[in-house]
Write an enzyme that holds these catalytic residues in place. Structure first.
Site, PDB file in Angstrom:
ATOM      1  CB  SER A 124      36.326  38.336  38.588  1.00  0.00           C
ATOM      2  OG  SER A 124      36.559  38.883  39.789  1.00  0.00           O
ATOM      3  N   GLY A 125      38.132  35.454  38.804  1.00  0.00           N
ATOM      4  CA  GLY A 125      39.291  34.942  39.403  1.00  0.00           C
ATOM      5  C   GLY A 125      40.446  35.447  38.776  1.00  0.00           C
ATOM      6  CB  CYS A 126      43.822  33.932  38.827  1.00  0.00           C
ATOM      7  SG  CYS A 126      43.890  33.837  40.701  1.00  0.00           S
ATOM      8  CB  VAL A 129      34.750  37.657  34.437  1.00  0.00           C
ATOM      9  CG1 VAL A 129      36.002  38.559  34.862  1.00  0.00           C
ATOM     10  CG2 VAL A 129      34.623  37.475  32.785  1.00  0.00           C
ATOM     11  CG  ASP A 245      41.813  27.410  45.588  1.00  0.00           C
ATOM     12  OD1 ASP A 245      41.719  27.985  46.826  1.00  0.00           O
ATOM     13  OD2 ASP A 245      41.168  28.293  44.647  1.00  0.00           O
TER      14      ASP A 245
END
Length: 666
Positions: A124-126, A129, A245
């Site tokens: 999952s991320g900001c 998912v 990133d």
């Protein structure tokens, strides 16, 4: 059943207004195959196929826009770029999904919601998912995919999250590179879903930190991953994008020997004359991976991605450790700028690669290499491979058996002990140099011993690249390793002393702790395991430096070196120890006179270095002196050798004046 080429316009039109389910009824029951056929369709005809009046009005509006050549006003298309009505229609291949050949910026594929089934959660991320999924193509074939879904709250997706999600889609659909994760298509359902290529082996970070009994990754494979990463990042830069990133957590293993760059949620286009992106407000960023200008001003560019590349390199060779662990985010910038600290050299990292990392961490963005240059610099820093020729069982030594492939991390001809990794056991340690011979391992890309360790040899990573050298293999290396002559550690001490005495420079501030100060020329601690890179014809070898303590060496910046195999000295294939290379009888008084003349002309160099310089220039004293001066200046600065040569020529080969010139601008 796939649409016919002549009716693709209809399917696009209907999908634009979310009426794709009426494609077959309109085509087969109403026999509409061209836009003008709708002139003969009455509302009751559409009623008969189940289309309600509101849907009919949407269809009429879409028809008007299509006929007038105006793009769709659908919100997804407005953000991502729609299907151009004037685009030439090309039928899809029979084995492909309902994909259309879009102009640049168009969607790769719109996938029906029912064609994708989600499985286990992968991460999952900001704002999303990721699940493992199965995509069923119209042909009936099913392929494993990764499905990233927009995180939806009770009141629907947040505007910021939706914008970030769509921005990631808009970036990914334009990218096609073997080492960039591919976007297959978009599911316009609830929630929105990206269907992406599946990297079945997970993230590189998870692999690096996997507990026993999972074996560690070979250091030679890590070098391969670095080259793949540099190529992918060079491609992103050519597309005018900054990743922002870059880290091992965002590198996915598509296969045991292939990584792919993923997670484009923070990717932004580079704009303006300065080619950078500046954040408009506070947003989460990976502090420990960011360049100083990103932490200070929120400015990101290809140069800040290069900084992150250096941190990612450090992660790879430190076993996935967190950079700046234990340092609060608000203190990282102070450590980088005020203390001039840098991450220490990982134990598995050769000095050449660490020198390259230090160059990526240059304080000024303009001083960092570009990704296109990094591809060549990594080729220069490639680790050498050898094979064990006798069993090693000595206490404390790396165990090996005849025939074992050995990756040489550090080693030089004037030392009897080298450091490397046994390719069979994946153990790392020191071993007798006589136990290993450099041999062609069947065409593997082990061209230049990357462990050209001394900062000097990390410096091989500077400058441009040479196609012939990049294609070189171990066959190009002298069998007896005699291309690298004796280079005692006294040499680096000589260099440091030379710069201090000539320039009257006081000690530079250290980074504190175990972090080496940026761009400091090394005052080497005694090292045991220098390296053995091939030397270029016009450059004397640089001193090997190996840090055997927790205090990292502060190597010079890496620079690529050009050399050709005919300049290497030859020797016995099984030679275990370096011998004085041929090139002039050491007892010849004339030769001795030349060596002394060179030694007296270049402050701080050693007798052995002068011998090597003379041999590489065929006994030409003037050329040897100039090459040594270029070499000295090269290690003082972050300039290329070509720049150093031009600066010396401008100052009439006065090393003191040229050094002051460079230091004043560093």
């Amino acid at each position: 059943m796939l649409p016919e080429a002549s009716s693709l316009w209809l399917l696009r039109l209907l999908r634009d207004v979310q009426l794709a389910q009426f494609y077959r009824p309109i085509l087969e029951e109403l026999n509409v195959t061209r836009p003008e056929h709708f002139d003969f369709v009455r509302p009751e005809d559409l009623d008969n196929i189940g289309m309600g009046r509101p849907a009919q009005r949407r269809l009429n509006e879409a028809l008007k826009r299509y006929r007038s050549g105006v793009k769709s006003k659908n919100w997804v298309y407005k953000i991502l770029g729609g299907f151009a009505p004037e685009q030439k229609e090309i039928p899809p291949r029979s084995d492909s999904p309902l994909c259309f050949h879009e102009p640049e910026g168009g969607l790769k594929c719109l996938i029906p919601e029912g064609a994708v089934r989600r499985g286990e959660l992968l991460g999952s991320g900001c704002f999303g998912v990721v699940h493992r999924g199965l995509w069923t193509l119209p042909s009936g074939q099913s392929i494993p995919v990764a499905v990233k879904s927009l995180r939806v709250g009770p009141e629907g997706p947040m505007g910021t999250e939706l914008g970030d999600f769509l921005r990631e889609v808009s970036v990914m659909m334009k990218l096609e590179h073997p080492h960039v994760l591919r976007l297959h298509g978009l599911v316009l359902g609830q929630p929105l879903q990206m269907v992406m290529e599946l990297a079945p082996l997970g993230s590189l970070h998870a692999r690096l930190t996997a507990p026993a009994p999972t074996p560690p990754l070979p250091v030679a494979l890590l070098c391969l991953f670095l080259r793949q990463l540099a190529g992918a990042m060079a491609y992103l830069g050519s597309c005018g994008l900054v990743h922002r990133d870059l880290a091992t957590r965002n590198l996915l293993l598509a296969s045991p020997r292939m990584i792919k760059v993923a997670d484009f949620g923070l990717v932004r286009p580079l704009g303006g004359a300065r080619g950078r992106y500046v954040m408009g407000g506070p947003r989460p960023i990976p502090y420990a991976w960011c360049a100083p200008e990103s932490l200070r001003q929120g400015a990101f560019s290809s140069a800040s991605d290069v900084w992150m590349f250096g941190v990612t390199l450090w992660e790879m060779f430190s076993g996935g450790e967190e950079p700046w662990a234990g340092v609060p985010p608000y203190l990282i910038l102070q450590r980088l700028e005020k203390d001039r600290a840098r991450l220490p050299k990982p134990p598995l990292c050769s000095r050449a690669l660490y020198s390259l990392a230090l160059r990526c961490w240059a304080p000024h963005p303009a001083d960092r290499p570009s990704f296109s240059n990094l591809e060549g610099l990594l080729q220069e820093a490639w680790l050498s491979e050898g094979r064990c020729v006798r069993e090693v069982t000595e206490p404390g030594a790396l165990r090996m058996e005849p025939g074992d492939p050995i990756t040489i991390i550090e080693g030089s001809l004037d030392t009897a002990t080298w450091k490397g990794q046994n390719g069979r056991t994946l153990k790392v340690g020191n071993f007798p140099a006589s136990a290993v011979t450099l041999a062609d391992l069947g065409g593997s890309p082990v061209t230049h011993p990357a462990h050209r360790g001394s900062p000097a040899h990390g410096e091989k990573c500077r400058g441009g690249t040479d196609g012939d050298r990049e294609k070189a293999t171990l066959q190009d290396l002298p069998p007896a390793r005699s291309h690298r002559t004796k280079m005692p550690l006294q040499r680096m001490r000589g260099i440091s002393k030379s710069l201090e005495s000539v320039l009257s420079l006081g000690p530079r501030p250290t980074g504190g702790g175990s972090s080496p100060p940026e761009l400091r020329r090394t005052r080497a601690m005694p090292q045991r395991l220098p390296d053995l890179p091939p030397r270029p014809p016009d450059l004397p070898p640089r001193p090997p430096i190996i840090c055997n303590s927790s205090q990292p060496t502060q190597p010079h910046k890496a620079r690529p070196k050009r050399e050709s195999s005919h300049n290497h000295r030859t020797g016995a294939p099984g030679a275990s120890k370096a011998t004085v290379p041929s090139g002039g009888p050491l007892s010849d008084p004339e030769w001795q006179r030349k060596v002394v003349e060179v030694e007296l002309s270049v402050h701080g160099v050693t007798y052995q270095e002068c011998q090597v310089a003379l041999r590489t220039t065929g006994g030409d004293v003037a050329s040897a002196i100039r090459n040594l001066k270029v070499d000295q200046l090269f290690h003082l600065s972050n300039r290329s050798r070509a720049d150093c040569r031009r600066i010396l020529e401008h100052h009439q080969w006065d090393l003191s004046a040229a050094s002051r010139y460079i230091l004043a601008r560093s």
